[in-house]
Scaffold this motif. Sequence first.
Motif, PDB file in Angstrom:
ATOM      1  N   SER A   1       0.832  -1.199   0.000  1.00  0.00           N
ATOM      2  CA  SER A   1       0.000   0.000   0.000  1.00  0.00           C
ATOM      3  C   SER A   1       0.870   1.254   0.000  1.00  0.00           C
ATOM      4  N   LEU A   2       0.313   2.301  -0.560  1.00  0.00           N
ATOM      5  CA  LEU A   2       0.899   3.639  -0.487  1.00  0.00           C
ATOM      6  C   LEU A   2      -0.230   4.643  -0.354  1.00  0.00           C
ATOM      7  N   ARG A   3       0.091   5.775   0.251  1.00  0.00           N
ATOM      8  CA  ARG A   3      -0.873   6.868   0.331  1.00  0.00           C
ATOM      9  C   ARG A   3      -0.251   8.107  -0.282  1.00  0.00           C
ATOM     10  N   LEU A   4      -0.833   8.565  -1.354  1.00  0.00           N
ATOM     11  CA  LEU A   4      -0.369   9.785  -1.997  1.00  0.00           C
ATOM     12  C   LEU A   4      -1.124  10.979  -1.418  1.00  0.00           C
ATOM     13  N   SER A   5      -0.417  12.092  -1.333  1.00  0.00           N
ATOM     14  CA  SER A   5      -1.024  13.346  -0.905  1.00  0.00           C
ATOM     15  C   SER A   5      -0.775  14.405  -1.964  1.00  0.00           C
ATOM     16  N   CYS A   6      -1.690  15.338  -2.044  1.00  0.00           N
ATOM     17  CA  CYS A   6      -1.546  16.472  -2.964  1.00  0.00           C
ATOM     18  C   CYS A   6      -1.964  17.712  -2.203  1.00  0.00           C
ATOM     19  N   ALA A   7      -0.988  18.568  -1.917  1.00  0.00           N
ATOM     20  CA  ALA A   7      -1.245  19.793  -1.174  1.00  0.00           C
ATOM     21  C   ALA A   7      -1.435  20.952  -2.146  1.00  0.00           C
ATOM     22  N   ALA A   8      -2.466  21.732  -1.915  1.00  0.00           N
ATOM     23  CA  ALA A   8      -2.790  22.858  -2.790  1.00  0.00           C
ATOM     24  C   ALA A   8      -2.531  24.174  -2.080  1.00  0.00           C
ATOM     25  N   SER A   9      -2.039  25.116  -2.830  1.00  0.00           N
ATOM     26  CA  SER A   9      -1.842  26.457  -2.294  1.00  0.00           C
ATOM     27  C   SER A   9      -3.126  27.257  -2.468  1.00  0.00           C
ATOM     28  N   GLY A  10      -3.211  28.368  -1.773  1.00  0.00           N
ATOM     29  CA  GLY A  10      -4.352  29.255  -1.973  1.00  0.00           C
ATOM     30  C   GLY A  10      -5.531  28.906  -1.097  1.00  0.00           C
ATOM     31  N   ARG A  11      -6.518  29.803  -1.101  1.00  0.00           N
ATOM     32  CA  ARG A  11      -7.676  29.627  -0.233  1.00  0.00           C
ATOM     33  C   ARG A  11      -8.909  29.161  -0.989  1.00  0.00           C
ATOM     34  N   THR A  12      -8.727  28.747  -2.243  1.00  0.00           N
ATOM     35  CA  THR A  12      -9.878  28.374  -3.061  1.00  0.00           C
ATOM     36  C   THR A  12      -9.954  26.882  -3.329  1.00  0.00           C
ATOM     37  N   PHE A  13      -9.220  26.106  -2.562  1.00  0.00           N
ATOM     38  CA  PHE A  13      -9.161  24.660  -2.798  1.00  0.00           C
ATOM     39  C   PHE A  13     -10.548  24.040  -2.825  1.00  0.00           C
ATOM     40  N   SER A  14     -11.416  24.469  -1.944  1.00  0.00           N
ATOM     41  CA  SER A  14     -12.744  23.861  -1.839  1.00  0.00           C
ATOM     42  C   SER A  14     -13.623  24.152  -3.054  1.00  0.00           C
ATOM     43  N   ARG A  15     -13.190  25.016  -3.957  1.00  0.00           N
ATOM     44  CA  ARG A  15     -13.948  25.306  -5.168  1.00  0.00           C
ATOM     45  C   ARG A  15     -13.690  24.276  -6.265  1.00  0.00           C
ATOM     46  N   TYR A  16     -12.681  23.441  -6.058  1.00  0.00           N
ATOM     47  CA  TYR A  16     -12.218  22.571  -7.125  1.00  0.00           C
ATOM     48  C   TYR A  16     -12.569  21.110  -6.883  1.00  0.00           C
ATOM     49  N   ALA A  17     -13.104  20.492  -7.933  1.00  0.00           N
ATOM     50  CA  ALA A  17     -13.095  19.049  -7.964  1.00  0.00           C
ATOM     51  C   ALA A  17     -11.645  18.612  -8.168  1.00  0.00           C
ATOM     52  N   MET A  18     -11.255  17.538  -7.524  1.00  0.00           N
ATOM     53  CA  MET A  18      -9.857  17.108  -7.586  1.00  0.00           C
ATOM     54  C   MET A  18      -9.768  15.689  -8.134  1.00  0.00           C
ATOM     55  N   GLY A  19      -8.804  15.500  -9.004  1.00  0.00           N
ATOM     56  CA  GLY A  19      -8.637  14.186  -9.611  1.00  0.00           C
ATOM     57  C   GLY A  19      -7.213  13.694  -9.521  1.00  0.00           C
ATOM     58  N   TRP A  20      -7.056  12.407  -9.721  1.00  0.00           N
ATOM     59  CA  TRP A  20      -5.748  11.771  -9.852  1.00  0.00           C
ATOM     60  C   TRP A  20      -5.674  11.106 -11.214  1.00  0.00           C
ATOM     61  N   PHE A  21      -4.552  11.288 -11.862  1.00  0.00           N
ATOM     62  CA  PHE A  21      -4.247  10.640 -13.135  1.00  0.00           C
ATOM     63  C   PHE A  21      -2.893   9.958 -13.002  1.00  0.00           C
ATOM     64  N   ARG A  22      -2.583   9.095 -13.938  1.00  0.00           N
ATOM     65  CA  ARG A  22      -1.260   8.478 -13.941  1.00  0.00           C
ATOM     66  C   ARG A  22      -0.781   8.263 -15.365  1.00  0.00           C
ATOM     67  N   GLN A  23       0.523   8.179 -15.510  1.00  0.00           N
ATOM     68  CA  GLN A  23       1.109   7.939 -16.831  1.00  0.00           C
ATOM     69  C   GLN A  23       2.314   7.029 -16.687  1.00  0.00           C
ATOM     70  N   ALA A  24       2.233   5.883 -17.335  1.00  0.00           N
ATOM     71  CA  ALA A  24       3.341   4.942 -17.358  1.00  0.00           C
ATOM     72  C   ALA A  24       4.205   5.219 -18.582  1.00  0.00           C
ATOM     73  N   PRO A  25       5.461   4.814 -18.558  1.00  0.00           N
ATOM     74  CA  PRO A  25       6.352   5.050 -19.697  1.00  0.00           C
ATOM     75  C   PRO A  25       5.781   4.477 -20.991  1.00  0.00           C
ATOM     76  N   GLY A  26       5.736   5.294 -22.022  1.00  0.00           N
ATOM     77  CA  GLY A  26       5.253   4.835 -23.317  1.00  0.00           C
ATOM     78  C   GLY A  26       3.744   4.723 -23.431  1.00  0.00           C
ATOM     79  N   LYS A  27       3.044   5.150 -22.394  1.00  0.00           N
ATOM     80  CA  LYS A  27       1.589   5.056 -22.414  1.00  0.00           C
ATOM     81  C   LYS A  27       0.959   6.433 -22.265  1.00  0.00           C
ATOM     82  N   GLU A  28      -0.307   6.517 -22.624  1.00  0.00           N
ATOM     83  CA  GLU A  28      -1.025   7.774 -22.490  1.00  0.00           C
ATOM     84  C   GLU A  28      -1.423   8.014 -21.030  1.00  0.00           C
ATOM     85  N   ARG A  29      -1.670   9.274 -20.724  1.00  0.00           N
ATOM     86  CA  ARG A  29      -2.172   9.623 -19.398  1.00  0.00           C
ATOM     87  C   ARG A  29      -3.514   8.926 -19.162  1.00  0.00           C
ATOM     88  N   GLU A  30      -3.673   8.410 -17.964  1.00  0.00           N
ATOM     89  CA  GLU A  30      -4.840   7.593 -17.639  1.00  0.00           C
ATOM     90  C   GLU A  30      -5.534   8.165 -16.399  1.00  0.00           C
TER      91      GLU A  30
END
Length: 124
Positions: free
Chosen positions: A17-46
């Motif tokens: 298991s791993l837990r990734l975190s993404c810290a956002a700057s600014g005071r408008t974080f709650s206005r945004y839907a947030m997503g995770w994507f990934r990209q493996a070598p030689g492959k498209e963003r997923e």
Amino acid sequence: QVQLVESGGGLVQAGGSLRLSCAASGRTFSRYAMGWFRQAPGKEREFVAVISRNGGSTYYADSVKGRFTISRDNAKNTVYLQMNSLKPEDTAVYYCAGANLYYTGSDFREYDYWGQGTQVTVSS
């Protein structure tokens, strides 16, 4: 402007298991839907997962459903991706992204801001 910084990547054995975190700057974080994507070598963003502004709605790619969990803490301006039962095919650079919408889906064109990425490597 929102700046996103991912952390928590690393090398893990299959089944781990791993837990990734993404810290956002600014005071408008709650206005945004947030997503995770990934990209493996030689492959498209997923697309991996997305969470609505208030955390009430989530959506996952079939490849990670039941293994990954996205969550957010608007008080800490942070979105998380808990990854369990990791597989070698999960190896990729993982990016968090923000969309100035209540909620969105898997289309990367809907996202306005992107982090620099964090490497996740799963060994067999």
